[in-house]
Design a protein around this motif. Sequence first.
Motif, PDB file in Angstrom:
ATOM      1  N   GLY A  47       0.834  -1.203   0.000  1.00 59.38           N
ATOM      2  CA  GLY A  47       0.000   0.000   0.000  1.00 59.38           C
ATOM      3  C   GLY A  47       0.863   1.245   0.000  1.00 59.38           C
ATOM      4  N   LYS A  49       0.656   5.783  -1.192  1.00 61.19           N
ATOM      5  CA  LYS A  49      -0.166   6.888  -1.675  1.00 61.19           C
ATOM      6  C   LYS A  49       0.025   6.969  -3.186  1.00 61.19           C
ATOM      7  N   ALA A  90      -3.370   3.359  -0.912  1.00 58.58           N
ATOM      8  CA  ALA A  90      -3.702   3.323   0.515  1.00 58.58           C
ATOM      9  C   ALA A  90      -3.934   4.740   1.041  1.00 58.58           C
ATOM     10  N   SER A  92      -5.154   7.778   3.466  1.00 57.42           N
ATOM     11  CA  SER A  92      -4.943   7.872   4.918  1.00 57.42           C
ATOM     12  C   SER A  92      -6.021   7.145   5.718  1.00 57.42           C
ATOM     13  N   ARG A  95      -5.939   2.913   5.729  1.00 61.72           N
ATOM     14  CA  ARG A  95      -4.745   2.101   5.943  1.00 61.72           C
ATOM     15  C   ARG A  95      -4.929   0.955   6.930  1.00 61.72           C
ATOM     16  N   GLU A  96      -5.488   1.249   8.112  1.00 57.07           N
ATOM     17  CA  GLU A  96      -5.670   0.175   9.100  1.00 57.07           C
ATOM     18  C   GLU A  96      -6.563  -0.916   8.516  1.00 57.07           C
ATOM     19  N   ILE A 107       2.404  -1.537   4.277  1.00 56.20           N
ATOM     20  CA  ILE A 107       2.062  -0.176   3.846  1.00 56.20           C
ATOM     21  C   ILE A 107       3.252   0.745   4.056  1.00 56.20           C
ATOM     22  N   ALA A 109       3.277   4.517   3.391  1.00 56.39           N
ATOM     23  CA  ALA A 109       2.423   5.604   2.904  1.00 56.39           C
ATOM     24  C   ALA A 109       2.395   6.765   3.893  1.00 56.39           C
ATOM     25  N   TYR A 111       3.049   6.941   6.813  1.00 54.67           N
ATOM     26  CA  TYR A 111       2.187   6.355   7.842  1.00 54.67           C
ATOM     27  C   TYR A 111       2.838   6.501   9.216  1.00 54.67           C
ATOM     28  N   ARG A 117      -2.916   3.640  16.555  1.00 57.43           N
ATOM     29  CA  ARG A 117      -2.866   2.734  15.397  1.00 57.43           C
ATOM     30  C   ARG A 117      -2.297   1.377  15.775  1.00 57.43           C
TER      31      ARG A 117
END
Length: 284
Positions: A47, A49, A90, A92, A95-96, A107, A109, A111, A117
């Motif tokens: 994943g 952006k 992915a 924002s 994502r989870e 991922i 991204a 993040y 999280r």
Amino acid sequence: MRKTRYAAAAMAAAAALTLAACGGGDDGGEAGGEASGEAGGDTVRIGIKFDQPGLGFDEGGEYTGFDVDVAKYVAAELGFEEDAIEWVEAPSANRENLLSTGEVDMIFATYSITDERKETVDFAGPYFVAGQDLLVRADDEEITGPESLTDKNLCSVAGSTSAARINEEFGAEANLVEQPGYAECVSLMGGGQIDAVTTDDIILAGLAAQEANAGQFKVVGNPFSEENYGVGLPKGSEDCEAINEAITKMIEEGAWEEAITANTEGADYTFNAELNPPTPDECA
Ligand code: GLU
């Protein structure tokens, strides 16, 4: 702590197996299992952006940016060559969910690692540290930091730490609008509906440097958080250690420096050299 070539190869193979199993296996992994099958087995779904130039960016089916470069390096260390990578967008806010449903294996991204999280996903890394900042019109002299946002129209992205921090710390004063991506926020600012966009400085600098935006906006340059970019993993993943070793190797070999330099070239951005490159955290 240097591993022999054999040990590293064995680790990579083990990690590759774990990821492959992850993709084909468990309940939530239906979509993922099919995707792996179609592509002929040993693929990894990553994943990123698609709309953040310099970080994760879809240039007509070619993916570029620092997150993409770190992802490729780590994937290669885990035994996945570039053509075995399936890139998945992915955003924002997703994502989870993408990790817990098994739609992606990892991922990269922008993040940020956060305790909240960590309740639903695991993280390897960090591999970069950014800071939350503001993007404003180039001729704006009023907005100099989050304290000067009173009655201003501010844009950020749903599901980001950026929007959460503004809501928690400065929410009473600013009028916050949430969009699915930062590029949408910048378009709104171009149209005059928004006075400032807030998220990590490196993201804002990349958007400001885009040809279509040239000369229109500036990053305030007064970061007010530390965003530790982690590699998002499904909860209980066994790949954290191997990923951290790959990140450490990327830094030691100079590939990290090369990637950050190449991907911020042309943007008005210098990473915080006191915080970068970071040392990956202990895996949980
Ligand atoms: N790094 C922050 C986060 O993880 C903001 C950037 C983003 O939305 O990707 O939420």
